[in-house]
Motif scaffolding. Sequence first.
Motif, PDB file in Angstrom:
ATOM      1  N   LEU A   1      17.448  -8.919 -12.339  1.00 33.51           N
ATOM      2  CA  LEU A   1      16.946  -8.174 -13.486  1.00 33.51           C
ATOM      3  C   LEU A   1      17.847  -6.994 -13.840  1.00 33.51           C
ATOM      4  CD1 LEU A   1      13.114  -8.071 -12.717  1.00 33.51           C
ATOM      5  CD2 LEU A   1      14.275  -9.471 -14.446  1.00 33.51           C
ATOM      6  N   GLU A   2      18.380  -6.321 -12.832  1.00 33.82           N
ATOM      7  CA  GLU A   2      19.294  -5.205 -13.096  1.00 33.82           C
ATOM      8  C   GLU A   2      20.529  -5.679 -13.843  1.00 33.82           C
ATOM      9  OE1 GLU A   2      19.871  -3.514  -9.212  1.00 33.82           O
ATOM     10  OE2 GLU A   2      18.032  -2.331  -9.341  1.00 33.82           O
ATOM     11  N   GLU A   3      21.086  -6.808 -13.425  1.00 31.71           N
ATOM     12  CA  GLU A   3      22.265  -7.361 -14.113  1.00 31.71           C
ATOM     13  C   GLU A   3      21.914  -7.769 -15.538  1.00 31.71           C
ATOM     14  OE1 GLU A   3      23.728 -10.574 -11.725  1.00 31.71           O
ATOM     15  OE2 GLU A   3      24.187  -9.259 -10.031  1.00 31.71           O
ATOM     16  N   GLN A   4      20.790  -8.470 -15.676  1.00 35.92           N
ATOM     17  CA  GLN A   4      20.347  -8.925 -16.990  1.00 35.92           C
ATOM     18  C   GLN A   4      20.104  -7.732 -17.916  1.00 35.92           C
ATOM     19  OE1 GLN A   4      16.277 -10.447 -17.278  1.00 35.92           O
ATOM     20  NE2 GLN A   4      17.117 -12.282 -18.271  1.00 35.92           N
ATOM     21  N   LEU A   5      19.454  -6.704 -17.412  1.00 30.48           N
ATOM     22  CA  LEU A   5      19.166  -5.518 -18.209  1.00 30.48           C
ATOM     23  C   LEU A   5      20.456  -4.825 -18.641  1.00 30.48           C
ATOM     24  CD1 LEU A   5      17.091  -3.578 -19.414  1.00 30.48           C
ATOM     25  CD2 LEU A   5      17.041  -2.397 -17.201  1.00 30.48           C
ATOM     26  N   GLU A   6      21.383  -4.678 -17.724  1.00 28.30           N
ATOM     27  CA  GLU A   6      22.661  -4.027 -18.067  1.00 28.30           C
ATOM     28  C   GLU A   6      23.399  -4.796 -19.163  1.00 28.30           C
ATOM     29  OE1 GLU A   6      25.598  -1.252 -18.213  1.00 28.30           O
ATOM     30  OE2 GLU A   6      23.700  -1.094 -17.144  1.00 28.30           O
ATOM     31  N   ILE A   7      23.397  -6.106 -19.077  1.00 29.12           N
ATOM     32  CA  ILE A   7      24.052  -6.932 -20.100  1.00 29.12           C
ATOM     33  C   ILE A   7      23.371  -6.728 -21.450  1.00 29.12           C
ATOM     34  CG2 ILE A   7      24.417  -9.322 -20.872  1.00 29.12           C
ATOM     35  CD1 ILE A   7      24.797  -9.985 -17.816  1.00 29.12           C
TER      36      ILE A   7
ATOM     37  N   ALA B   1       6.735  -4.721 -14.878  1.00 30.28           N
ATOM     38  CA  ALA B   1       6.448  -3.502 -15.646  1.00 30.28           C
ATOM     39  C   ALA B   1       7.008  -2.284 -14.913  1.00 30.28           C
ATOM     40  CB  ALA B   1       4.949  -3.358 -15.881  1.00 30.28           C
ATOM     41  N   ASP B   2       6.795  -2.237 -13.606  1.00 29.60           N
ATOM     42  CA  ASP B   2       7.343  -1.129 -12.812  1.00 29.60           C
ATOM     43  C   ASP B   2       8.861  -1.043 -12.979  1.00 29.60           C
ATOM     44  OD1 ASP B   2       4.752  -0.735 -11.859  1.00 29.60           O
ATOM     45  OD2 ASP B   2       5.158  -1.645  -9.890  1.00 29.60           O
ATOM     46  N   PHE B   3       9.509  -2.200 -12.912  1.00 29.33           N
ATOM     47  CA  PHE B   3      10.972  -2.241 -13.000  1.00 29.33           C
ATOM     48  C   PHE B   3      11.466  -1.734 -14.356  1.00 29.33           C
ATOM     49  CE2 PHE B   3      14.780  -4.352 -14.519  1.00 29.33           C
ATOM     50  CZ  PHE B   3      15.697  -4.021 -13.539  1.00 29.33           C
ATOM     51  N   TYR B   4      10.993  -2.347 -15.441  1.00 28.33           N
ATOM     52  CA  TYR B   4      11.510  -1.992 -16.768  1.00 28.33           C
ATOM     53  C   TYR B   4      11.123  -0.574 -17.182  1.00 28.33           C
ATOM     54  CZ  TYR B   4      13.210  -6.707 -17.526  1.00 28.33           C
ATOM     55  OH  TYR B   4      13.913  -7.881 -17.428  1.00 28.33           O
ATOM     56  N   ARG B   5       9.912  -0.152 -16.843  1.00 27.18           N
ATOM     57  CA  ARG B   5       9.517   1.228 -17.159  1.00 27.18           C
ATOM     58  C   ARG B   5      10.344   2.207 -16.321  1.00 27.18           C
ATOM     59  NH1 ARG B   5       5.392   2.572 -19.972  1.00 27.18           N
ATOM     60  NH2 ARG B   5       4.733   4.259 -18.608  1.00 27.18           N
ATOM     61  N   GLY B   6      10.571   1.864 -15.072  1.00 28.62           N
ATOM     62  CA  GLY B   6      11.361   2.718 -14.196  1.00 28.62           C
ATOM     63  C   GLY B   6      12.805   2.867 -14.647  1.00 28.62           C
ATOM     64  N   HIS B   7      13.316   1.834 -15.315  1.00 25.32           N
ATOM     65  CA  HIS B   7      14.684   1.883 -15.833  1.00 25.32           C
ATOM     66  C   HIS B   7      14.740   2.392 -17.279  1.00 25.32           C
ATOM     67  CE1 HIS B   7      15.576  -0.496 -12.268  1.00 25.32           C
ATOM     68  NE2 HIS B   7      16.852  -0.220 -12.476  1.00 25.32           N
ATOM     69  N   GLY B   8      13.574   2.764 -17.826  1.00 26.34           N
ATOM     70  CA  GLY B   8      13.538   3.336 -19.167  1.00 26.34           C
ATOM     71  C   GLY B   8      13.660   2.338 -20.300  1.00 26.34           C
TER      72      GLY B   8
ATOM     73  N   PRO C   1      11.082  -0.328 -21.298  1.00 28.17           N
ATOM     74  CA  PRO C   1       9.910  -1.198 -21.355  1.00 28.17           C
ATOM     75  C   PRO C   1       9.921  -2.141 -22.556  1.00 28.17           C
ATOM     76  CG  PRO C   1       9.308   1.033 -21.966  1.00 28.17           C
ATOM     77  CD  PRO C   1      10.726   1.085 -21.453  1.00 28.17           C
ATOM     78  N   GLU C   2      10.596  -1.749 -23.632  1.00 29.75           N
ATOM     79  CA  GLU C   2      10.669  -2.621 -24.810  1.00 29.75           C
ATOM     80  C   GLU C   2      11.416  -3.917 -24.505  1.00 29.75           C
ATOM     81  OE1 GLU C   2      14.585  -0.610 -24.777  1.00 29.75           O
ATOM     82  OE2 GLU C   2      12.564  -0.008 -24.240  1.00 29.75           O
ATOM     83  N   ILE C   3      12.422  -3.844 -23.643  1.00 29.10           N
ATOM     84  CA  ILE C   3      13.148  -5.049 -23.241  1.00 29.10           C
ATOM     85  C   ILE C   3      12.268  -5.881 -22.306  1.00 29.10           C
ATOM     86  CG2 ILE C   3      15.153  -5.944 -21.991  1.00 29.10           C
ATOM     87  CD1 ILE C   3      16.752  -3.568 -23.125  1.00 29.10           C
ATOM     88  N   GLY C   4      11.584  -5.227 -21.396  1.00 30.21           N
ATOM     89  CA  GLY C   4      10.667  -5.938 -20.506  1.00 30.21           C
ATOM     90  C   GLY C   4       9.576  -6.648 -21.281  1.00 30.21           C
TER      91      GLY C   4
ATOM     92  N   LYS D   1      -3.867  -4.635 -24.118  1.00 28.87           N
ATOM     93  CA  LYS D   1      -3.264  -3.617 -23.258  1.00 28.87           C
ATOM     94  C   LYS D   1      -2.225  -4.253 -22.354  1.00 28.87           C
ATOM     95  CE  LYS D   1      -7.387  -0.783 -23.007  1.00 28.87           C
ATOM     96  NZ  LYS D   1      -8.141   0.129 -22.172  1.00 28.87           N
ATOM     97  N   THR D   2      -1.146  -3.502 -22.119  1.00 27.46           N
ATOM     98  CA  THR D   2      -0.141  -3.943 -21.139  1.00 27.46           C
ATOM     99  C   THR D   2       0.349  -2.758 -20.317  1.00 27.46           C
ATOM    100  OG1 THR D   2       1.825  -3.653 -22.529  1.00 27.46           O
ATOM    101  CG2 THR D   2       0.718  -5.796 -22.663  1.00 27.46           C
ATOM    102  N   LEU D   3       0.599  -3.027 -19.075  1.00 30.15           N
ATOM    103  CA  LEU D   3       1.229  -2.039 -18.203  1.00 30.15           C
ATOM    104  C   LEU D   3       2.612  -1.682 -18.739  1.00 30.15           C
ATOM    105  CD1 LEU D   3       0.223  -3.713 -14.845  1.00 30.15           C
ATOM    106  CD2 LEU D   3      -0.500  -1.442 -15.574  1.00 30.15           C
ATOM    107  N   MET D   4       3.310  -2.691 -19.251  1.00 36.65           N
ATOM    108  CA  MET D   4       4.672  -2.496 -19.750  1.00 36.65           C
ATOM    109  C   MET D   4       4.713  -1.466 -20.870  1.00 36.65           C
ATOM    110  SD  MET D   4       7.717  -3.902 -18.993  1.00 36.65           S
ATOM    111  CE  MET D   4       7.544  -5.598 -18.502  1.00 36.65           C
ATOM    112  N   GLN D   5       3.655  -1.426 -21.687  1.00 32.10           N
ATOM    113  CA  GLN D   5       3.624  -0.496 -22.811  1.00 32.10           C
ATOM    114  C   GLN D   5       2.893   0.805 -22.476  1.00 32.10           C
ATOM    115  OE1 GLN D   5       2.045  -3.551 -25.501  1.00 32.10           O
ATOM    116  NE2 GLN D   5       3.894  -3.288 -26.730  1.00 32.10           N
TER     117      GLN D   5
END
Length: 151
Positions: A10-16, A97-104, A106-109, A134-138
């Motif tokens: 996920l970190e690699e995918q997010l960075e790309i 949700a924890d991952f994407y919110r933690g990396h700032g 959440p819209e990508i998640g 409702k979503t944790l991601m949002q």
Amino acid sequence: MKWADEEKFLEEQLEILVRLRNHFGENVIEIAHRARLSVHQERMRELSTQNPPKRPAEVFGHSAYSVSAADPGTMEYDVLEDSESRFAVKIKRCRYADFYRGHGHPEIGYALHCSLDFGEAKVFWPEITFTRSKTLMQGDDHCNHCYELVK
């Protein structure tokens, strides 16, 4: 696959995706969402053909399995209703949700994970209506999934 391995992916995918968005604009996330949804829907079509659902809980079961396959602790939830025509669940924790919110991001998640739920349910069982407000991601305190059989 353990969560640690999934997290590295996920970190690699997010960075790309962040780099592509920075270079080409916001539409990159929409393109990634549509591509992922298309691939995911094809997988759901195959699953529904191989093992047609009999209860709304089975739609969530396939979705939850794909999320928690990385590690059983990936998602924590309470079943609120499980009948022949309706399945409702309250998701209290999701590592995605924890991952994407933690990396700032959440819209990508949301685009790559949460938004798939709507298209997934319809493809897996066309008579199912999926709702969620409702979503944790949002930023909500839980996700509220409901799968209802339309008769």
